[in-house]
Each structure stands twice: as C-alpha cells, then as structure tokens.
Design a protein around this motif. Structure first.
Motif, mmCIF file in Angstrom:
data_model
loop_
_atom_site.group_PDB
_atom_site.id
_atom_site.type_symbol
_atom_site.label_atom_id
_atom_site.label_comp_id
_atom_site.label_asym_id
_atom_site.label_seq_id
_atom_site.Cartn_x
_atom_site.Cartn_y
_atom_site.Cartn_z
ATOM 1 N N VAL A 1 1.020 -1.155 0.032
ATOM 2 C CA VAL A 1 -0.038 -0.043 0.071
ATOM 3 C C VAL A 1 0.852 1.172 -0.019
ATOM 4 N N LEU B 1 2.297 1.907 -3.592
ATOM 5 C CA LEU B 1 1.177 2.311 -4.525
ATOM 6 C C LEU B 1 1.005 3.442 -4.163
ATOM 7 N N LEU B 2 0.728 4.161 -2.924
ATOM 8 C CA LEU B 2 0.495 5.156 -2.214
ATOM 9 C C LEU B 2 1.383 6.462 -2.602
ATOM 10 N N PHE C 1 0.910 7.090 -6.441
ATOM 11 C CA PHE C 1 -0.219 7.607 -7.034
ATOM 12 C C PHE C 1 -0.453 8.779 -6.338
ATOM 13 N N ILE C 2 0.048 9.189 -5.222
ATOM 14 C CA ILE C 2 -0.173 10.461 -4.559
ATOM 15 C C ILE C 2 0.585 11.558 -5.024
ATOM 16 N N HIS D 1 -0.144 14.036 -7.280
ATOM 17 C CA HIS D 1 -1.252 14.925 -6.981
ATOM 18 C C HIS D 1 -0.594 16.242 -6.335
#
Lengths: 219, 246
Positions: free
Chosen positions: B64, B67-68, B71-72, B75
């Motif tokens: 996690v 991936l976090l 992906f973050i 942003h």
C-alpha cells in the motif's frame, strides 16, 4: 478530501475487506497448524525431517514474497496444479506465514525448560500427555508475542495478492482510482482500515498475553 | 535452454535489482538515522509526530505504501519515475523499521559509557561515533542485516510499478515466449528467479555474519589474553542464566 466519495465507495471497500480478512484468516489458521507441526518436526531429532523443515524456512525467508506468489499463481499450472486466484492467495500466504510460525514456535519450544520433562517423567505422564498438556501450553505462551507479530504481518501481506488480481481491499482501491482518479480519498480510507485491523489484532494479542500470563503474574 | 538464451536480458534485470536495492539500502539507512534522531528529540511536541509517522509506516502494508507514494505524489506536484518512486517508498518503510533497531541498539549501551565520554571531553558526535556506536553494533547488526535482506526482497515491488528489475524482466520474458512459442515457461523462469534472490540474500547474510563476528570480537571469551595459563576456572566468567524464571 471528499468524504462523500469515501462514503460512496464504502460498500465496495467493505467487500474488499471481507476478502482480505477471509484470505488472511484462512492463512493464519493453516499457518499456525503448519507452524506447530513444523516446529515439532524440527526439534524431533529425526535428521532428514529437520533438514527439510530448515531448508523450507530458509528458502521462504530468503526469497521475495511477491515472486513466491507469482510462482504459485503462474508457475504451478504448467506443473499440473491449477488453483483459483483465491486459493493461490491462501496457498502463498500460508506458505509464507508458516515459515515464520515454525521459527516462532521453535523459539517457544526452546523456552520450555528441561526440568519440565523430568517433572512429567517423574509424575508418570505418557509422552503424548507430556507434549500436549504440559509442553504445548508453555510453548504457546512463550511463542505468543512473536507469533502475534507474524499474524499481523499476514494480514498486512495479504495486500500483495492484489498483484495477481485477487479482489481484496488494496485491489478495490487501486481499481477505483483507475476509474475516478480519487487517489487521496482511496488511499486515506484503506490506510485507516488497515491501521484499524492492525490495532485490533495487536490489542487482542496483548489481552491474550495478559490473560495467559496470569498464573505467573504477581509473584 | 530458455534461460541461457535470454541470459543477457535477465542479467540486465539483475543489475537493475542490485542498483535499486543499493539505493533502497542507502536511503533506508539515511531515513533510519533521521527517524531515530527524530524519536529522541528532547521536546515531546517534536518527537511524538515522528513516532506517529514511524508507527503508521510500520503498520501499513508495504504494498500500500508503494502504491500510495506512486499515486499520491503526482497529486501534490512531484512526479517521480517508477524507479525513484519505489526507491523512495521502500526507503521510508525501511527507515521506519531501522529507526527502532538503531534506537534499541543505542539504548543497550550502558549510560555510563556516554557519561564517561562526556567526562573525557569528547564532543557529542565524536563520542557517539567512536565510543557508543561501536558498542551498539553487536545489538544493531543482526536485525539490521535481516532488514537489508528485507529491502533487497522489497526491491521486487518495483515490478508492480513497472521498473525493469529482475522480476519485471522475468514477467516480460514469460509473456513474450508464451506468445511466440506457446506453453508458459513461468515455473522455470520464476523458479530460477527465486533461486537468484535466495543466493543474493544468502550472500548478504554471510557478509553480515562476518561483520557481526568482527564487532563481537572484543566480547569473545576464548581470545588469547595474558590470563592464559592460569586455572581456567578463575579466568572464565561463570555463565549464570539471568532469567531463571520459568
């Protein structure tokens, strides 16, 4: 952060959580059984069994868990063993956790002092009675903290299974991100859910430890 | 044979794995030192947040975290390629685990040592590095070596993001040969990769044991000393089990 979106996604996440908990629950149960049997074999004094168990433990601990999962899911079918995604996940998680549980239980067995054996021999207990009624409770108590760690790690490591497409919590989150691009909301919610699971489990472990330690406390 | 035929392709993957692991080990060590320093800050207002971050990193699955970060970060305006993204996330995770190892190791050195260092007038850093850290090494090293093998194993997570390391090369090789020749060689390729990783981790553990032996040397009982030749029972410290409670 959009909490309404999280509320919207909650039913999906709960379905994912159910799969996560089912897979890791099965793996925890099986790995505890394998761990107890493996630890017993490893300390049995029967050399071939000891080497086999040691080799298994060393191999699992010395190789990446992700590659183990891929080997089981993609590799085994061409060797004639075809498992579904779910059962591949259970198998991979069990194989991984068992290696650690064997070590934990072995440590527990080593913590039982030798005087206990003499004591049950002098009481005339049979070997099986001695193993099941005397050594097992003592060893389980000694192994509890470390095996609780492994149990927590088993739940966390079920997240790796999203790599073979098991629809568990992490897979659900990543899948929704692919459609809605709400990465922050999704990761926030699965992090909270995983943290709650870990806290609940370790709290349970501490309570159990405390309860099992009662005969020894206050002396 | 398939593996020999594509050995240079797989070898490139192995090189990338080694590079990625090295970055993760260095980064993990750096973060471990930073977190350990943060945990021992004098102000609770500063050390508590560090503790919270470290605990969260340890309790959230590594998959996690990886991936976090991937992906973050875009942003908030930071875009890393898969290599550095996975290197960053695994380093931070390793740092959170390493911080506790370092802290436990330093705590195992008796207080008197650091007090003596101060009495001798060695400045903070010098005293820590020259006196306290070498004594903490026998406690730090065993869990630290297993953390290093853990980091090497975690480098395979780069494949999830698409870094061309060993596992990813294996996946590509399997896909291509399945399409081109039919019949999946997955068990062969993944089996070989498992063996490669195993040898890698075994080598690290081997080097680790040598290092441990080096740092444990001052504490060995059987080393030659001027006491040789006396009655051994007087020289050797009797080993009393500290915890006799059953």
């Amino acid at each position: 952060m959009d909490f309404n979106y999280i509320l919207d996604a909650l039913p999906d996440l709960m379905r994912g959580l159910k799969v996560t908990l089912t897979v890791s629950g099965l793996a925890i149960l099986l790995s505890c059984i394998v761990g107890a049997v493996g630890a017993a074999l490893r300390t049995s004094g029967f050399k071939p069994a000891e080497y086999l168990v040691t080799g298994y433990v060393e191999f699992i601990r010395g190789t990446p868990y992700l590659v183990q999962i891929f080997f089981i899911f993609y590799g085994l079918p061409s060797l004639g063993l075809r498992l579904s995604v779910f059962w591949s996940g259970v198998a991979a998680l069990t194989l991984w956790a068992s290696a650690f549980q064997i070590e934990n239980f072995r440590g527990g067995l080593a913590a039982v002092s030798h005087g206990v054996r003499d004591a049950s021999a002098s009481l005339g207990l049979k070997r099986w009675h001695h193993a099941l009624l005397v050594v097992f409770p003592l060893a389980a108590r000694a192994a509890l903290p470390s095996s609780m760690n492994t149990i927590v790690a088993t739940v966390k490591n079920s997240a790796y299974l999203q790599a073979i497409g098991l629809v568990e919590l992490t897979f659900v989150a990543v899948d929704r991100i692919a459609y809605d691009f709400r990465a922050i909301e999704m990761f926030f919610s699965i992090c909270v859910i995983y943290l709650l699971c870990v806290f609940a489990l370790s709290g349970l472990g501490h309570a159990l430890e405390h309860r099992l330690n009662r005969p020894f406390a206050g002396r | 044979m398939l593996l020999l035929e594509f050995r240079s392709f797989l070898f490139d993957g192995l090189l990338n794995t080694l590079l990625l692991s090295l970055v993760m080990i260095l980064g993990g060590t750096l973060f471990a030192i930073l977190f350990a320093a943060g945990l021992s800050l004098p102000s609770r207002w500063l050390s508590r947040p560090v503790f919270l971050i470290v605990e969260c990193l340890r309790d959230i699955p590594l998959m996690v975290t990886v991936l976090l970060v991937y992906f973050i970060l875009p942003h908030i305006g930071i875009s890393l390629n898969p290599f550095w993204s996975s290197a960053l996330s695994v380093s931070v995770w390793g740092g959170a685990n390493g911080a506790h190892i370092i802290r436990a190791g330093l705590a195992a050195v008796p207080r008197g040592q650091s007090e003596t260092v101060q009495a001798f007038g060695l400045s903070g850093w010098k005293g820590l590095l020259l006196v306290v850290v070498p004594q903490a090494m026998p406690v730090i090293l065993p869990p630290y070596i297993s953390l290093v093998t853990g980091l090497v194993q975690a480098s395979s997570l780069g494949a999830v993001l698409g870094v061309n390391e060993l596992l990813r090369s294996a996946q590509v090789l399997i896909e291509q040969t399945t399409i081109a020749r039919g019949g999946s060689p997955a068990y062969l390729v993944y089996g070989a990769i498992l063996v490669v990783y195993f040898v890698l981790c075994w080598a690290i553990a081997f080097v680790g044991r040598r290092l441990e032996a080096h740092f444990a040397k001052p504490y060995r009982r059987d080393r030659p000393s001027i006491d040789r030749g006396k009655d051994p029972s007087q020289v050797l410290v009797p080993t009393v089990p500290l915890d006799v409670r059953t």
